[in-house]
Design a protein around this motif. Structure first.
Motif, PDB file in Angstrom:
ATOM      1  N   TYR A 155     -10.877  -1.591  14.956  1.00  0.00           N
ATOM      2  CA  TYR A 155      -9.693  -1.588  15.805  1.00  0.00           C
ATOM      3  C   TYR A 155      -8.444  -1.877  14.972  1.00  0.00           C
ATOM      4  CZ  TYR A 155      -6.277  -2.982  19.274  1.00  0.00           C
ATOM      5  OH  TYR A 155      -5.133  -3.095  20.016  1.00  0.00           O
ATOM      6  N   HIS A 156      -8.545  -2.883  14.112  1.00  0.00           N
ATOM      7  CA  HIS A 156      -7.392  -3.239  13.289  1.00  0.00           C
ATOM      8  C   HIS A 156      -7.085  -2.115  12.299  1.00  0.00           C
ATOM      9  CE1 HIS A 156      -5.145  -6.702  11.052  1.00  0.00           C
ATOM     10  NE2 HIS A 156      -4.362  -5.749  11.448  1.00  0.00           N
ATOM     11  N   LEU A 157      -8.124  -1.504  11.730  1.00  0.00           N
ATOM     12  CA  LEU A 157      -7.890  -0.393  10.809  1.00  0.00           C
ATOM     13  C   LEU A 157      -7.162   0.741  11.532  1.00  0.00           C
ATOM     14  CD1 LEU A 157     -11.194  -0.232   8.754  1.00  0.00           C
ATOM     15  CD2 LEU A 157      -8.947  -0.919   7.959  1.00  0.00           C
ATOM     16  N   HIS A 158      -7.551   1.009  12.773  1.00  0.00           N
ATOM     17  CA  HIS A 158      -6.884   2.062  13.540  1.00  0.00           C
ATOM     18  C   HIS A 158      -5.409   1.714  13.759  1.00  0.00           C
ATOM     19  CE1 HIS A 158      -6.345   5.392  16.214  1.00  0.00           C
ATOM     20  NE2 HIS A 158      -5.822   4.573  17.120  1.00  0.00           N
ATOM     21  N   LEU A 159      -5.119   0.448  14.016  1.00  0.00           N
ATOM     22  CA  LEU A 159      -3.730   0.030  14.230  1.00  0.00           C
ATOM     23  C   LEU A 159      -2.864   0.309  13.005  1.00  0.00           C
ATOM     24  CD1 LEU A 159      -3.870  -3.426  16.037  1.00  0.00           C
ATOM     25  CD2 LEU A 159      -2.959  -1.294  16.928  1.00  0.00           C
ATOM     26  N   ILE A 160      -3.448   0.181  11.810  1.00  0.00           N
ATOM     27  CA  ILE A 160      -2.638   0.392  10.614  1.00  0.00           C
ATOM     28  C   ILE A 160      -2.717   1.822  10.109  1.00  0.00           C
ATOM     29  CG2 ILE A 160      -2.718  -2.021   9.880  1.00  0.00           C
ATOM     30  CD1 ILE A 160      -4.803  -1.212   7.805  1.00  0.00           C
ATOM     31  N   GLY A 161      -3.316   2.705  10.900  1.00  0.00           N
ATOM     32  CA  GLY A 161      -3.279   4.116  10.545  1.00  0.00           C
ATOM     33  C   GLY A 161      -4.504   4.626   9.828  1.00  0.00           C
ATOM     34  N   VAL A 162      -5.555   3.817   9.697  1.00  0.00           N
ATOM     35  CA  VAL A 162      -6.778   4.289   9.047  1.00  0.00           C
ATOM     36  C   VAL A 162      -7.632   4.930  10.131  1.00  0.00           C
ATOM     37  CG1 VAL A 162      -8.820   3.617   7.731  1.00  0.00           C
ATOM     38  CG2 VAL A 162      -6.642   2.490   7.313  1.00  0.00           C
ATOM     39  N   THR A 163      -7.559   6.238  10.239  1.00  0.00           N
ATOM     40  CA  THR A 163      -8.220   6.929  11.336  1.00  0.00           C
ATOM     41  C   THR A 163      -9.414   7.756  10.886  1.00  0.00           C
ATOM     42  OG1 THR A 163      -6.670   8.748  11.085  1.00  0.00           O
ATOM     43  CG2 THR A 163      -6.124   7.051  12.716  1.00  0.00           C
ATOM     44  N   ARG A 164      -9.588   7.918   9.600  1.00  0.00           N
ATOM     45  CA  ARG A 164     -10.741   8.669   9.093  1.00  0.00           C
ATOM     46  C   ARG A 164     -11.110   8.130   7.716  1.00  0.00           C
ATOM     47  NH1 ARG A 164      -6.295  12.169   8.437  1.00  0.00           N
ATOM     48  NH2 ARG A 164      -5.999  12.763   6.280  1.00  0.00           N
ATOM     49  N   PRO A 165     -12.313   8.465   7.243  1.00  0.00           N
ATOM     50  CA  PRO A 165     -12.698   7.968   5.917  1.00  0.00           C
ATOM     51  C   PRO A 165     -11.697   8.406   4.854  1.00  0.00           C
ATOM     52  CG  PRO A 165     -14.546   9.021   7.025  1.00  0.00           C
ATOM     53  CD  PRO A 165     -13.330   9.284   7.860  1.00  0.00           C
ATOM     54  N   GLY A 166     -11.528   7.586   3.883  1.00  0.00           N
ATOM     55  CA  GLY A 166     -10.622   7.890   2.783  1.00  0.00           C
ATOM     56  C   GLY A 166      -9.253   7.299   3.027  1.00  0.00           C
ATOM     57  N   TYR A 167      -8.969   6.209   2.399  1.00  0.00           N
ATOM     58  CA  TYR A 167      -7.675   5.588   2.564  1.00  0.00           C
ATOM     59  C   TYR A 167      -7.179   5.102   1.221  1.00  0.00           C
ATOM     60  CZ  TYR A 167     -11.112   1.863   3.375  1.00  0.00           C
ATOM     61  OH  TYR A 167     -12.194   1.033   3.304  1.00  0.00           O
ATOM     62  N   GLU A 168      -5.871   4.884   1.168  1.00  0.00           N
ATOM     63  CA  GLU A 168      -5.222   4.526  -0.081  1.00  0.00           C
ATOM     64  C   GLU A 168      -4.423   3.242   0.074  1.00  0.00           C
ATOM     65  OE1 GLU A 168      -2.777   7.871  -1.067  1.00  0.00           O
ATOM     66  OE2 GLU A 168      -4.490   9.139  -1.495  1.00  0.00           O
ATOM     67  N   SER A 169      -4.318   2.532  -1.025  1.00  0.00           N
ATOM     68  CA  SER A 169      -3.458   1.354  -1.029  1.00  0.00           C
ATOM     69  C   SER A 169      -2.006   1.849  -1.092  1.00  0.00           C
ATOM     70  CB  SER A 169      -3.788   0.452  -2.208  1.00  0.00           C
ATOM     71  OG  SER A 169      -3.802   1.182  -3.399  1.00  0.00           O
ATOM     72  N   HIS A 170      -1.154   1.163  -0.394  1.00  0.00           N
ATOM     73  CA  HIS A 170       0.240   1.577  -0.277  1.00  0.00           C
ATOM     74  C   HIS A 170       1.118   0.331  -0.416  1.00  0.00           C
ATOM     75  CE1 HIS A 170       3.659   3.906   1.253  1.00  0.00           C
ATOM     76  NE2 HIS A 170       3.945   2.861   2.013  1.00  0.00           N
ATOM     77  N   HIS A 171       2.189   0.449  -1.191  1.00  0.00           N
ATOM     78  CA  HIS A 171       3.137  -0.655  -1.310  1.00  0.00           C
ATOM     79  C   HIS A 171       4.025  -0.685  -0.072  1.00  0.00           C
ATOM     80  CE1 HIS A 171       2.075  -0.371  -5.585  1.00  0.00           C
ATOM     81  NE2 HIS A 171       2.447  -1.635  -5.647  1.00  0.00           N
ATOM     82  N   ILE A 172       4.189  -1.846   0.508  1.00  0.00           N
ATOM     83  CA  ILE A 172       5.083  -1.999   1.658  1.00  0.00           C
ATOM     84  C   ILE A 172       6.520  -1.854   1.179  1.00  0.00           C
ATOM     85  CG2 ILE A 172       5.911  -3.635   3.391  1.00  0.00           C
ATOM     86  CD1 ILE A 172       2.930  -4.692   3.424  1.00  0.00           C
ATOM     87  N   PHE A 173       6.873  -2.588   0.140  1.00  0.00           N
ATOM     88  CA  PHE A 173       8.164  -2.421  -0.509  1.00  0.00           C
ATOM     89  C   PHE A 173       7.901  -1.729  -1.843  1.00  0.00           C
ATOM     90  CE2 PHE A 173       8.780  -6.048   2.334  1.00  0.00           C
ATOM     91  CZ  PHE A 173       9.809  -5.533   3.105  1.00  0.00           C
ATOM     92  N   SER A 174       8.767  -0.840  -2.218  1.00  0.00           N
ATOM     93  CA  SER A 174       8.560   0.060  -3.351  1.00  0.00           C
ATOM     94  C   SER A 174       7.991  -0.626  -4.590  1.00  0.00           C
ATOM     95  CB  SER A 174       9.887   0.720  -3.721  1.00  0.00           C
ATOM     96  OG  SER A 174       9.743   1.515  -4.881  1.00  0.00           O
ATOM     97  N   ARG A 175       7.107   0.092  -5.265  1.00  0.00           N
ATOM     98  CA  ARG A 175       6.548  -0.431  -6.512  1.00  0.00           C
ATOM     99  C   ARG A 175       7.584  -0.454  -7.630  1.00  0.00           C
ATOM    100  NH1 ARG A 175       1.952   2.852  -8.958  1.00  0.00           N
ATOM    101  NH2 ARG A 175       3.176   3.791 -10.581  1.00  0.00           N
ATOM    102  N   LYS A 176       8.736   0.128  -7.396  1.00  0.00           N
ATOM    103  CA  LYS A 176       9.831   0.040  -8.366  1.00  0.00           C
ATOM    104  C   LYS A 176      10.331  -1.398  -8.491  1.00  0.00           C
ATOM    105  CE  LYS A 176      11.460   4.713  -7.573  1.00  0.00           C
ATOM    106  NZ  LYS A 176      12.517   5.568  -7.008  1.00  0.00           N
ATOM    107  N   ASN A 177      10.110  -2.187  -7.424  1.00  0.00           N
ATOM    108  CA  ASN A 177      10.518  -3.594  -7.428  1.00  0.00           C
ATOM    109  C   ASN A 177       9.443  -4.408  -8.145  1.00  0.00           C
ATOM    110  OD1 ASN A 177      12.594  -2.731  -5.707  1.00  0.00           O
ATOM    111  ND2 ASN A 177      11.409  -3.227  -3.891  1.00  0.00           N
ATOM    112  N   LEU A 178       9.696  -4.746  -9.385  1.00  0.00           N
ATOM    113  CA  LEU A 178       8.683  -5.456 -10.170  1.00  0.00           C
ATOM    114  C   LEU A 178       8.343  -6.829  -9.591  1.00  0.00           C
ATOM    115  CD1 LEU A 178       9.614  -4.625 -13.878  1.00  0.00           C
ATOM    116  CD2 LEU A 178       7.838  -3.610 -12.443  1.00  0.00           C
ATOM    117  N   SER A 179       9.271  -7.415  -8.839  1.00  0.00           N
ATOM    118  CA  SER A 179       9.012  -8.741  -8.272  1.00  0.00           C
ATOM    119  C   SER A 179       7.874  -8.721  -7.262  1.00  0.00           C
ATOM    120  CB  SER A 179      10.276  -9.296  -7.625  1.00  0.00           C
ATOM    121  OG  SER A 179      10.767  -8.379  -6.656  1.00  0.00           O
TER     122      SER A 179
END
Length: 160
Positions: free
Chosen positions: A29-53
């Motif tokens: 249920y929680h995976l569906h809430l965050i958009g994981v609707t089928r097999p195969g998912y990727e890690s995603h930066h919430i704030f751009s990976r350009k921000n080294l902090s």
């Protein structure tokens, strides 16, 4: 490849593996809430990976299905931001704290890279143990051996 480039590649791999392991046990249920609707998912930066902090801050990571990763997160960032505040962080304060951290300017020196690596390795070891995986992180492992072990584990965790 420079030492800096090697560390960036290695740290990115650690970060991605940690984000996958961290959210692997979340109920469907929680995976569906965050958009994981089928097999195969990727890690995603919430704030751009350009921000080294926050580039290697694992709190700055979320799993999105491959189709979703480049969907609302990028095409409708305002809706994605609202989702993150309301559903993911469940607190405006947590979201704002991470946002403020992402706006900080940092510069890493050569002596900082091993410390960043050690912090991610410690977090990874906790998750590996919790999830029942096995990976060799002997202190004397070369860069190539570490990257090979991480890529192997990532394939096992992500199924690709």
């Amino acid at each position: 490849m420079t030492t800096r480039q090697k560390y960036i590649k290695l740290l990115d791999q650690y970060w991605s593996t940690i984000v996958h392991l961290r959210y692997k046990g979340i109920d469907q249920y929680h995976l569906h809430l965050i958009g994981v609707t089928r097999p195969g998912y990727e890690s995603h930066h919430i704030f751009s990976r350009k921000n080294l902090s926050t580039r290697w801050d694992t709190d700055n990571g979320i799993l999105l299905s491959r189709g979703h990763n480049y969907g609302p997160a990028h095409t409708n960032p305002e809706a994605f931001r609202i989702f993150l505040k309301d559903k993911w962080f469940k607190s405006e304060k947590k979201y704002c704290d991470l946002y403020l951290k992402s706006q900080m300017k940092v510069q890493y020196r050569e002596r900082d890279w091993p410390l960043l690596e050690q912090a991610l390795i410690l977090e990874l070891i906790v998750l590996i143990t919790k999830n029942g995986y096995n990976i060799n992180f002997s202190p004397g492992l070369s860069y190539t051996a570490k990257l090979k072990a991480l890529k192997s584990m990532s394939r096992e965790v992500t199924g690709r």
